[in-house]
Design an enzyme around this catalytic site. Structure first.
Site, mmCIF file in Angstrom:
data_model
loop_
_atom_site.group_PDB
_atom_site.id
_atom_site.type_symbol
_atom_site.label_atom_id
_atom_site.label_comp_id
_atom_site.label_asym_id
_atom_site.label_seq_id
_atom_site.Cartn_x
_atom_site.Cartn_y
_atom_site.Cartn_z
ATOM 1 N N HIS A 74 -18.141 -5.402 -2.991
ATOM 2 C CA HIS A 74 -16.998 -6.242 -3.369
ATOM 3 C C HIS A 74 -16.875 -7.449 -2.478
ATOM 4 O O HIS A 74 -16.876 -7.323 -1.265
ATOM 5 C CB HIS A 74 -15.692 -5.436 -3.323
ATOM 6 C CG HIS A 74 -15.492 -4.704 -4.589
ATOM 7 N ND1 HIS A 74 -14.930 -5.290 -5.684
ATOM 8 C CD2 HIS A 74 -15.858 -3.475 -4.955
ATOM 9 C CE1 HIS A 74 -14.944 -4.436 -6.676
ATOM 10 N NE2 HIS A 74 -15.506 -3.315 -6.266
ATOM 11 N N TYR A 202 -3.579 -7.895 -4.850
ATOM 12 C CA TYR A 202 -2.355 -7.896 -4.054
ATOM 13 C C TYR A 202 -1.320 -8.672 -4.868
ATOM 14 O O TYR A 202 -1.496 -9.873 -5.095
ATOM 15 C CB TYR A 202 -2.565 -8.622 -2.725
ATOM 16 C CG TYR A 202 -3.601 -7.978 -1.819
ATOM 17 C CD1 TYR A 202 -3.258 -6.910 -0.992
ATOM 18 C CD2 TYR A 202 -4.919 -8.449 -1.782
ATOM 19 C CE1 TYR A 202 -4.203 -6.312 -0.165
ATOM 20 C CE2 TYR A 202 -5.867 -7.856 -0.945
ATOM 21 C CZ TYR A 202 -5.490 -6.799 -0.138
ATOM 22 O OH TYR A 202 -6.430 -6.217 0.687
ATOM 23 N N PRO A 294 -1.887 -0.064 6.165
ATOM 24 C CA PRO A 294 -3.096 -0.202 5.329
ATOM 25 C C PRO A 294 -3.300 -1.619 4.785
ATOM 26 O O PRO A 294 -4.281 -1.856 4.092
ATOM 27 C CB PRO A 294 -2.856 0.773 4.168
ATOM 28 C CG PRO A 294 -1.584 1.471 4.433
ATOM 29 C CD PRO A 294 -0.865 0.763 5.525
ATOM 30 N N LYS A 298 -8.072 -1.965 7.587
ATOM 31 C CA LYS A 298 -8.830 -2.039 8.843
ATOM 32 C C LYS A 298 -8.964 -0.701 9.569
ATOM 33 O O LYS A 298 -9.806 -0.565 10.455
ATOM 34 C CB LYS A 298 -8.155 -3.037 9.802
ATOM 35 C CG LYS A 298 -8.150 -4.480 9.315
ATOM 36 C CD LYS A 298 -9.530 -5.071 9.387
ATOM 37 C CE LYS A 298 -9.589 -6.484 8.858
ATOM 38 N NZ LYS A 298 -10.949 -6.946 8.609
ATOM 39 N N TYR A 389 -10.949 -10.928 6.888
ATOM 40 C CA TYR A 389 -10.825 -9.853 5.895
ATOM 41 C C TYR A 389 -12.112 -9.026 5.825
ATOM 42 O O TYR A 389 -12.077 -7.799 5.818
ATOM 43 C CB TYR A 389 -10.497 -10.486 4.543
ATOM 44 C CG TYR A 389 -10.124 -9.508 3.458
ATOM 45 C CD1 TYR A 389 -9.107 -8.562 3.644
ATOM 46 C CD2 TYR A 389 -10.770 -9.537 2.222
ATOM 47 C CE1 TYR A 389 -8.755 -7.675 2.643
ATOM 48 C CE2 TYR A 389 -10.416 -8.660 1.212
ATOM 49 C CZ TYR A 389 -9.415 -7.731 1.431
ATOM 50 O OH TYR A 389 -9.068 -6.854 0.430
HETATM 51 P P1 RFL Z 1 -8.914 10.792 11.056
HETATM 52 O O1 RFL Z 1 -9.621 10.364 9.827
HETATM 53 O O2 RFL Z 1 -7.471 11.078 10.977
HETATM 54 O O3 RFL Z 1 -9.694 12.034 11.612
HETATM 55 C C1 RFL Z 1 -9.170 12.831 12.646
HETATM 56 C C2 RFL Z 1 -9.731 14.221 12.477
HETATM 57 O O4 RFL Z 1 -9.229 15.022 13.542
HETATM 58 C C3 RFL Z 1 -8.752 16.256 12.999
HETATM 59 N N1 RFL Z 1 -7.747 16.763 13.947
HETATM 60 C C4 RFL Z 1 -8.038 17.658 14.904
HETATM 61 N N2 RFL Z 1 -9.184 18.306 15.202
HETATM 62 C C5 RFL Z 1 -9.179 19.168 16.245
HETATM 63 N N3 RFL Z 1 -8.050 19.424 16.983
HETATM 64 C C6 RFL Z 1 -6.882 18.810 16.712
HETATM 65 N N4 RFL Z 1 -5.792 19.061 17.447
HETATM 66 C C7 RFL Z 1 -6.846 17.876 15.623
HETATM 67 N N5 RFL Z 1 -5.875 17.104 15.079
HETATM 68 C C8 RFL Z 1 -6.448 16.436 14.071
HETATM 69 C C9 RFL Z 1 -8.237 15.892 11.636
HETATM 70 O O5 RFL Z 1 -8.174 17.026 10.758
HETATM 71 C C10 RFL Z 1 -9.272 14.877 11.191
HETATM 72 O O6 RFL Z 1 -10.353 15.473 10.523
HETATM 73 O O7 RFL Z 1 -9.084 9.716 12.238
HETATM 74 P P2 RFL Z 1 -10.253 8.637 12.545
HETATM 75 O O8 RFL Z 1 -11.597 9.279 12.577
HETATM 76 O O9 RFL Z 1 -9.773 7.899 13.705
HETATM 77 O O10 RFL Z 1 -10.279 7.688 11.257
HETATM 78 C C11 RFL Z 1 -9.198 6.855 10.993
HETATM 79 C C12 RFL Z 1 -9.021 6.687 9.498
HETATM 80 O O11 RFL Z 1 -8.984 7.950 8.875
HETATM 81 C C13 RFL Z 1 -7.755 5.925 9.180
HETATM 82 O O12 RFL Z 1 -7.616 4.793 10.010
HETATM 83 C C14 RFL Z 1 -7.738 5.434 7.730
HETATM 84 O O13 RFL Z 1 -7.784 6.493 6.810
HETATM 85 C C15 RFL Z 1 -6.509 4.626 7.518
HETATM 86 N N6 RFL Z 1 -6.388 4.224 6.119
HETATM 87 C C16 RFL Z 1 -7.144 3.183 5.648
HETATM 88 N N7 RFL Z 1 -8.047 2.563 6.464
HETATM 89 C C17 RFL Z 1 -8.840 1.582 5.984
HETATM 90 O O14 RFL Z 1 -9.685 1.058 6.726
HETATM 91 N N8 RFL Z 1 -8.740 1.180 4.669
HETATM 92 C C18 RFL Z 1 -7.856 1.742 3.799
HETATM 93 O O15 RFL Z 1 -7.793 1.358 2.641
HETATM 94 C C19 RFL Z 1 -7.011 2.792 4.283
HETATM 95 N N9 RFL Z 1 -6.172 3.438 3.451
HETATM 96 C C20 RFL Z 1 -5.558 4.945 5.258
HETATM 97 C C21 RFL Z 1 -5.479 4.519 3.904
HETATM 98 C C22 RFL Z 1 -4.844 6.084 5.685
HETATM 99 C C23 RFL Z 1 -4.041 6.773 4.809
HETATM 100 N N10 RFL Z 1 -3.352 7.901 5.360
HETATM 101 C C24 RFL Z 1 -3.610 8.352 6.710
HETATM 102 C C25 RFL Z 1 -2.362 8.652 4.762
HETATM 103 C C26 RFL Z 1 -4.675 5.218 3.029
HETATM 104 C C27 RFL Z 1 -3.954 6.340 3.459
HETATM 105 C C28 RFL Z 1 -3.127 7.022 2.442
#
Ligand code: RFL
Length: 391
Positions: A74, A202, A294, A298, A389
């Protein structure tokens, strides 16, 4: 019995899994502890937009076969305002760089499989409770099958997200927190509906922002700005679709295709950074160290960027006895973190149009129209938007 590894990684999200894969590729033994089951983390829908540099990196690491085959490239997005579509061809403006749309849980699935294939240790359903001793040889206390156990590493990487044990284990006076709770929330909706667009939309609307994001040919994500603290139960399926139709409407014959709603929830719209990101031999990466809204897509990309930098620092330490890159980890990554925070906050203000409550709406809307005109044009501001972006 206590477990030991050179690097203990807490959390098998994008950050922990990329770090584990790079270290395993270079013969550094590591142990990943994950709170949830494999099924759970491989099904948890979240982000979906992967930046150009991360796709290149994943490709070089042999982790992108499915991403390249099944993901979609994209390089443009659309800003809707007052019924008009304004398109940013950000890929062209950023020298041909592009995003890939590939659901986060699919990337997690690919990285779990690759890491296990390399012989990496990964314990599911093993939540860390606390981490201590990080100025020497850190120790992770975790639960497994009802038993409290410990794992020691030369370094512990806290990759367990915002609500994990790593962030909570750092003494409050060792960290400076920067936080902003945004006034409005976003209802995040995931539906089994084919995309009604070829590019992310958006939509800026007097009643609040609406977003149409892409995930796969059969599933799409949508966002609706709503009052902070609103409950998803207040949003019936009918209300969601009619509100999306209203806010996304254009003056041409564009239509929104709907489908069964798979998931909905009101996001806590918070921006948070903790400084530093390294405390002796405990390094935080990803959401454990910073949270973004979000708006700029990033979060996952920063998590991957942290993991890459941390992996390179650790390889320098373990293979060359050179600590300089690891010691600079926090400073290096905080620069990228704040760049992403600035962009995400700027974009959120544009989308919400609530930068200054004292500003009369017609005046603020004129400013928004001007800004959208510039970022979807071909001038310097459009190029700056494109660079930020696409990452
Ligand atoms: P994660 O993905 O939250 O992974 C953390 C992992 O640690 C586990 N965990 C534990 N494990 C052992 N002991 C504990 N005490 C623990 N506590 C937790 C969890 O189960 C999990 O497997 O963190 P990480 O790796 O830093 O990655 C970050 C991303 O996941 C996050 O920034 C994004 O998902 C945010 N986000 C988005 N980011 C984008 O870049 N583009 C997007 O479009 C976007 N959309 C979103 C999103 C996050 C959302 N959330 C959190 C609800 C949309 C949503 C809906």
């Amino acid at each position: 019995m206590s477990l030991a590894a050179s690097v203990v990684i807490v959390g098998a999200g994008p950050a922990g899994l990329l770090l584990g894969n790079i270290l395993a590729d270079h013969g550094v033994d590591c142990l990943i502890l994950e709170r949830h089951t494999r099924e759970h983390i491989e099904r948890r829908p979240r982000a979906g937009l992967i930046e150009h540099w991360a796709v290149r990196e994943l490709t070089e690491l042999g982790l992108a076969d499915r991403l390249l085959a099944e993901g979609a490239r994209h390089d443009s997005c659309e800003f809707r305002f007052l019924g008009r579509r304004n398109v940013s061809r950000y890929g062209d403006l950023a020298g041909g760089r592009a995003h890939y749309v590939y659901p986060q849980q699919e990337l997690v699935k690919d990285m779990v499989a690759a890491y296990l294939k390399k012989g990496g240790q990964l314990r599911f359903s093993a939540p860390a409770v606390t981490i201590d001793g990080f100025h020497d040889r850190p120790r992770v206390t975790f639960e497994e099958a009802g038993v409290t156990r410990t794992a020691r590493g030369e370094v512990v990487a806290g990759c367990d997200g915002f609500h994990g044990a790593a962030r909570a284990s750092v003494p409050p006076d060792a960290v400076t927190r920067y936080e902003h709770q945004h006034r409005d929330g976003w209802l995040a909706v995931l539906a089994a509906a084919p995309p009604s667009t070829e590019q992310i939309i958006y939509a800026l609307h007097p009643d609040g922002f609406a977003g149409h994001m892409l995930r796969s040919p059969t599933v799409s994500r949508y966002y609706l700005q709503c009052p902070a603290g609103d409950a998803s139960e207040n949003w019936s399926d009918d209300r969601i679709w009619s509100e999306l139709r209203r806010r996304l409407a254009t003056s041409d014959d564009w239509t929104l295709r709907d489908g069964p709603i798979l998931d909905k929830g009101v996001l806590d719209m918070r921006s948070w950074v903790g400084e530093p990101m390294r405390f002796g031999n405990l390094c935080l990466a990803g959401d454990a160290a910073h949270i973004l809204t979000p708006a700029g897509a990033k979060g996952m990309n920063l998590a991957l960027g942290d993991a890459r930098e941390l992996a390179l620092g650790l390889l320098d330490r373990f293979h060359r006895g050179d600590d300089r890159r690891l010691l600079a980890y926090s400073e290096t990554r905080l620069e990228a973190v704040w760049r992403a925070q600035e962009f995400s906050n700027w974009l959120l203000d544009l989308l919400h149009g609530t930068g200054d409550d004292a500003q009369p709406r017609p005046f603020a809307d004129r400013l928004r129209r001007q800004a959208i005109g510039q970022i979807t044009g071909g001038g310097a501001r459009a190029r700056a938007f494109a660079e930020s972006y696409v990452g």
